[in-house]
Scaffold this motif. Sequence first.
Motif, PDB file in Angstrom:
ATOM      1  N   ILE A 130       0.835  -1.201   0.000  1.00 49.69           N
ATOM      2  CA  ILE A 130       0.000   0.000   0.000  1.00 49.69           C
ATOM      3  C   ILE A 130       0.872   1.255   0.000  1.00 49.69           C
ATOM      4  N   ILE A 131       1.903   1.253   0.845  1.00 50.31           N
ATOM      5  CA  ILE A 131       2.799   2.411   0.905  1.00 50.31           C
ATOM      6  C   ILE A 131       3.550   2.585  -0.417  1.00 50.31           C
ATOM      7  N   TRP A 132       4.035   1.476  -0.984  1.00 52.73           N
ATOM      8  CA  TRP A 132       4.754   1.541  -2.253  1.00 52.73           C
ATOM      9  C   TRP A 132       3.841   2.064  -3.365  1.00 52.73           C
ATOM     10  N   GLY A 133       2.608   1.569  -3.435  1.00 49.26           N
ATOM     11  CA  GLY A 133       1.674   2.024  -4.459  1.00 49.26           C
ATOM     12  C   GLY A 133       1.324   3.492  -4.306  1.00 49.26           C
ATOM     13  N   ALA A 134       1.123   3.935  -3.064  1.00 48.82           N
ATOM     14  CA  ALA A 134       0.806   5.342  -2.832  1.00 48.82           C
ATOM     15  C   ALA A 134       1.989   6.234  -3.197  1.00 48.82           C
ATOM     16  N   TYR A 135       3.193   5.798  -2.839  1.00 47.30           N
ATOM     17  CA  TYR A 135       4.393   6.574  -3.178  1.00 47.30           C
ATOM     18  C   TYR A 135       4.585   6.649  -4.695  1.00 47.30           C
ATOM     19  N   ALA A 136       4.401   5.514  -5.370  1.00 48.28           N
ATOM     20  CA  ALA A 136       4.566   5.500  -6.826  1.00 48.28           C
ATOM     21  C   ALA A 136       3.513   6.376  -7.503  1.00 48.28           C
ATOM     22  N   PHE A 137       2.301   6.382  -6.963  1.00 46.98           N
ATOM     23  CA  PHE A 137       1.256   7.223  -7.526  1.00 46.98           C
ATOM     24  C   PHE A 137       1.595   8.706  -7.362  1.00 46.98           C
ATOM     25  N   MET A 138       2.127   9.061  -6.194  1.00 42.67           N
ATOM     26  CA  MET A 138       2.469  10.456  -5.959  1.00 42.67           C
ATOM     27  C   MET A 138       3.663  10.910  -6.799  1.00 42.67           C
ATOM     28  N   MET A 139       4.558   9.981  -7.128  1.00 47.95           N
ATOM     29  CA  MET A 139       5.731  10.322  -7.931  1.00 47.95           C
ATOM     30  C   MET A 139       5.451  10.249  -9.431  1.00 47.95           C
ATOM     31  N   GLY A 140       4.277   9.805  -9.819  1.00 46.36           N
ATOM     32  CA  GLY A 140       3.915   9.833 -11.224  1.00 46.36           C
ATOM     33  C   GLY A 140       4.059   8.519 -11.959  1.00 46.36           C
ATOM     34  N   GLY A 141       4.318   7.435 -11.296  1.00 47.36           N
ATOM     35  CA  GLY A 141       4.428   6.152 -11.963  1.00 47.36           C
ATOM     36  C   GLY A 141       5.259   5.177 -11.165  1.00 47.36           C
ATOM     37  N   ALA A 142       5.217   3.917 -11.574  1.00 47.66           N
ATOM     38  CA  ALA A 142       5.895   2.868 -10.809  1.00 47.66           C
ATOM     39  C   ALA A 142       7.239   2.485 -11.402  1.00 47.66           C
ATOM     40  N   GLY A 143       7.840   3.323 -12.201  1.00 45.55           N
ATOM     41  CA  GLY A 143       9.168   2.993 -12.710  1.00 45.55           C
ATOM     42  C   GLY A 143       9.232   3.034 -14.217  1.00 45.55           C
ATOM     43  N   ILE A 144       9.693   1.938 -14.806  1.00 47.76           N
ATOM     44  CA  ILE A 144       9.952   1.890 -16.247  1.00 47.76           C
ATOM     45  C   ILE A 144       8.670   2.087 -17.055  1.00 47.76           C
ATOM     46  N   ALA A 145       7.587   1.417 -16.655  1.00 45.05           N
ATOM     47  CA  ALA A 145       6.339   1.511 -17.409  1.00 45.05           C
ATOM     48  C   ALA A 145       5.767   2.920 -17.339  1.00 45.05           C
ATOM     49  N   GLY A 146       5.962   3.586 -16.199  1.00 43.38           N
ATOM     50  CA  GLY A 146       5.516   4.958 -16.045  1.00 43.38           C
ATOM     51  C   GLY A 146       4.013   5.087 -16.014  1.00 43.38           C
ATOM     52  N   GLY A 147       3.563   6.253 -15.694  1.00 42.31           N
ATOM     53  CA  GLY A 147       2.140   6.519 -15.652  1.00 42.31           C
ATOM     54  C   GLY A 147       1.551   6.260 -14.277  1.00 42.31           C
ATOM     55  N   LYS A 148       0.605   7.127 -13.912  1.00 42.71           N
ATOM     56  CA  LYS A 148      -0.016   6.996 -12.600  1.00 42.71           C
ATOM     57  C   LYS A 148      -0.879   5.754 -12.492  1.00 42.71           C
ATOM     58  N   PHE A 149      -1.462   5.317 -13.581  1.00 39.71           N
ATOM     59  CA  PHE A 149      -2.353   4.161 -13.508  1.00 39.71           C
ATOM     60  C   PHE A 149      -1.596   2.849 -13.326  1.00 39.71           C
ATOM     61  N   SER A 150      -0.323   2.803 -13.680  1.00 39.75           N
ATOM     62  CA  SER A 150       0.475   1.603 -13.418  1.00 39.75           C
ATOM     63  C   SER A 150       0.821   1.488 -11.936  1.00 39.75           C
TER      64      SER A 150
END
Length: 63
Positions: free
Chosen positions: A17-37
């Motif tokens: 949950i923390i990782w997903g929230a952090y990735a959403f706030m930073m604009g994406g989860a890494g290589i794939a990018g995008g908030k929806f990922s």
Amino acid sequence: MKRTFGALLTILGIVGIIWGAYAFMMGGAGIAGGKFSAIIPFAVGLIFFFAGYGLVKTTKDQT
């Protein structure tokens, strides 16, 4: 044994949950990018959290 596994799932859920929230706030989860990922680790974290919580809650102590 079930309580230990439930506690482990709950902790992994909180981390997800923390990782997903952090990735959403930073604009994406890494290589794939995008908030929806970033929704994927958040959703998996929620599933783990509620599964672990339910397992701990429904397991009775046997001494």
